[in-house]
Scaffold this motif. Structure first.
Motif, PDB file in Angstrom:
ATOM      1  N   UNK A 100       0.824  -1.514   0.158  1.00  0.00           N
ATOM      2  CA  UNK A 100      -0.185  -0.108  -0.012  1.00  0.00           C
ATOM      3  C   UNK A 100       1.028   1.411   0.203  1.00  0.00           C
ATOM      4  N   UNK A 101       2.066   1.453   0.880  1.00  0.00           N
ATOM      5  CA  UNK A 101       2.632   2.645   0.913  1.00  0.00           C
ATOM      6  C   UNK A 101       3.579   2.731  -0.268  1.00  0.00           C
ATOM      7  N   UNK A 102       4.214   1.659  -0.855  1.00  0.00           N
ATOM      8  CA  UNK A 102       4.804   1.630  -2.302  1.00  0.00           C
ATOM      9  C   UNK A 102       3.991   2.287  -3.397  1.00  0.00           C
ATOM     10  N   UNK A 103       2.605   1.583  -3.413  1.00  0.00           N
ATOM     11  CA  UNK A 103       1.967   1.978  -4.265  1.00  0.00           C
ATOM     12  C   UNK A 103       1.470   3.583  -4.318  1.00  0.00           C
ATOM     13  N   UNK A 104       1.163   4.138  -3.030  1.00  0.00           N
ATOM     14  CA  UNK A 104       0.876   5.508  -2.911  1.00  0.00           C
ATOM     15  C   UNK A 104       2.076   6.573  -3.075  1.00  0.00           C
ATOM     16  N   UNK A 105       3.178   5.822  -2.774  1.00  0.00           N
ATOM     17  CA  UNK A 105       4.400   6.632  -3.313  1.00  0.00           C
ATOM     18  C   UNK A 105       4.423   6.847  -4.798  1.00  0.00           C
ATOM     19  N   UNK A 106       4.104   5.620  -5.339  1.00  0.00           N
ATOM     20  CA  UNK A 106       4.223   5.901  -7.029  1.00  0.00           C
ATOM     21  C   UNK A 106       3.226   6.895  -7.568  1.00  0.00           C
ATOM     22  N   UNK A 107       1.718   6.529  -6.818  1.00  0.00           N
ATOM     23  CA  UNK A 107       0.819   7.193  -7.538  1.00  0.00           C
ATOM     24  C   UNK A 107       1.020   8.761  -7.128  1.00  0.00           C
ATOM     25  N   UNK A 108       1.946   9.058  -6.032  1.00  0.00           N
ATOM     26  CA  UNK A 108       1.979  10.479  -5.657  1.00  0.00           C
ATOM     27  C   UNK A 108       2.882  11.235  -6.677  1.00  0.00           C
ATOM     28  N   UNK A 109       3.495  10.566  -7.414  1.00  0.00           N
ATOM     29  CA  UNK A 109       4.428  11.299  -8.359  1.00  0.00           C
ATOM     30  C   UNK A 109       3.667  12.016  -9.404  1.00  0.00           C
ATOM     31  N   UNK A 110       2.369  11.626  -9.743  1.00  0.00           N
ATOM     32  CA  UNK A 110       1.678  12.294 -10.676  1.00  0.00           C
ATOM     33  C   UNK A 110       0.160  11.941 -10.705  1.00  0.00           C
ATOM     34  N   UNK A 111      -0.532  12.750 -11.016  1.00  0.00           N
ATOM     35  CA  UNK A 111      -2.018  12.604 -11.091  1.00  0.00           C
ATOM     36  C   UNK A 111      -2.466  11.767 -12.305  1.00  0.00           C
ATOM     37  N   UNK A 112      -1.553  11.065 -13.006  1.00  0.00           N
ATOM     38  CA  UNK A 112      -2.091  10.225 -14.264  1.00  0.00           C
ATOM     39  C   UNK A 112      -3.106   9.189 -14.076  1.00  0.00           C
ATOM     40  N   UNK A 113      -2.897   8.682 -12.650  1.00  0.00           N
ATOM     41  CA  UNK A 113      -3.810   7.366 -12.231  1.00  0.00           C
ATOM     42  C   UNK A 113      -4.939   7.859 -11.270  1.00  0.00           C
ATOM     43  N   UNK A 114      -5.158   8.995 -11.292  1.00  0.00           N
ATOM     44  CA  UNK A 114      -6.102   9.497 -10.254  1.00  0.00           C
ATOM     45  C   UNK A 114      -7.522   9.094 -10.620  1.00  0.00           C
ATOM     46  N   UNK A 115      -8.317   8.860  -9.533  1.00  0.00           N
ATOM     47  CA  UNK A 115      -9.903   8.583  -9.793  1.00  0.00           C
ATOM     48  C   UNK A 115     -10.106   7.016 -10.097  1.00  0.00           C
TER      49      UNK A 115
END
Ligand SMILES: [Fe+2]
Length: 256
Positions: free
Chosen positions: A76-91
């Motif tokens: 979970x933490x690693x996924x959130x770190x990856x997703x926090x780099x951009x908003x491409x995969x938001x929503x």
């Protein structure tokens, strides 16, 4: 016992896994202003639907503390770190995120963590205190129809689990197109929803799942899961939902 089944929406149309349109949106926003705030995706760590000592003596509190509290939390933490780099995969829902990042068999960097979060959420809910025994009612009838007998299914599930080379998962799935149950194994983090199968049960076959309690005795871990841990209650609910979607003739989720 509290029951918090993972709600997998098999009917949601999948946002395209071609992320070019999302990148274009981000580029357009960033071109407009340097100060546009970025909203990024964030997923929380779900709690198993029982206390961490609730599966003892078959799965120890210590094993859950490490497997859920460290391994799963790490995904979970690693996924959130990856997703926090951009908003491409938001929503995205978690289902959508797994399918989108699978990217038609060319996984994006986020796929492994996203799929492992999904797989572990589903795995905790595939077990219950006082589990084991046999499925009932419609699920049992479907298993007998598709495997010949519950004994045959059980043998197939165990044999498939023990034949997996390396780390991965074994699953009972409903094949959407064939409308039949099947046992499948997947390597590493692969989740059968990327092939449009509908998961009914899964069992974690990574070494971290059993080493603390069973050392190298994977066969004992698998048989203990079948005899004392598997939640046929959860599987029955999932099967009912899956059958409803399949029988209603929902359109195939577009992967491309
Ligand atoms: Fe695991």
């Amino acid at each position: 016992m509290a029951c918090h089944l993972l709600l997998t929406d098999f009917t949601l149309p999948l946002k395209t896994s071609n992320l070019s349109h999302l990148r274009q949106q981000r580029k357009a926003r960033s071109n407009g202003s340097q100060n546009v705030p970025t909203t990024v995706a964030y997923y929380g760590l779900k709690t198993p639907p029982y206390n961490l000592d609730g599966l003892e003596p078959y799965m120890s509190k210590r094993a859950l503390e490490v497997h859920w509290g460290v391994q799963h939390r790490g995904f979970v933490d690693d996924l959130n770190k990856q997703l926090g780099k951009s908003d491409i995969l938001y929503g995205y829902t978690m289902d959508e995120l797994v399918k989108a990042t699978y990217n038609n068999g060319n996984p994006l960097p986020e796929f492994n963590n996203a799929a492992e979060v999904w797989n572990h959420d589903f795995f905790w809910e595939s077990m219950q205190p006082g589990g084991g025994d046999m499925p009932k009612l419609g699920l049992l009838e479907q298993i007998e129809k598709d495997f010949g007998s519950f004994t045959n299914f059980r043998e197939k599930f165990v044999e498939t689990a023990l034949s997996l080379f390396g780390s991965g998962w074994v699953w009972l799935v409903l094949k959407r197109q064939e409308k039949r149950l099947a046992v499948v194994k997947t390597s590493s983090s692969i989740n059968p929803i990327v092939w449009d199968d509908i998961p009914i049960l899964n069992l974690d076959l990574w070494e971290h799942a059993y080493y603390l309690d069973y050392k190298n005795d994977k066969a004992k871990y698998v048989s203990t899961f079948m005899n004392h841990l598997v939640s046929w209650n959860a599987a029955t609910v999932r099967m009912a939902r899956a059958e409803a979607f399949v029988n209603l003739g929902e359109p195939k989720i577009p992967i491309a």
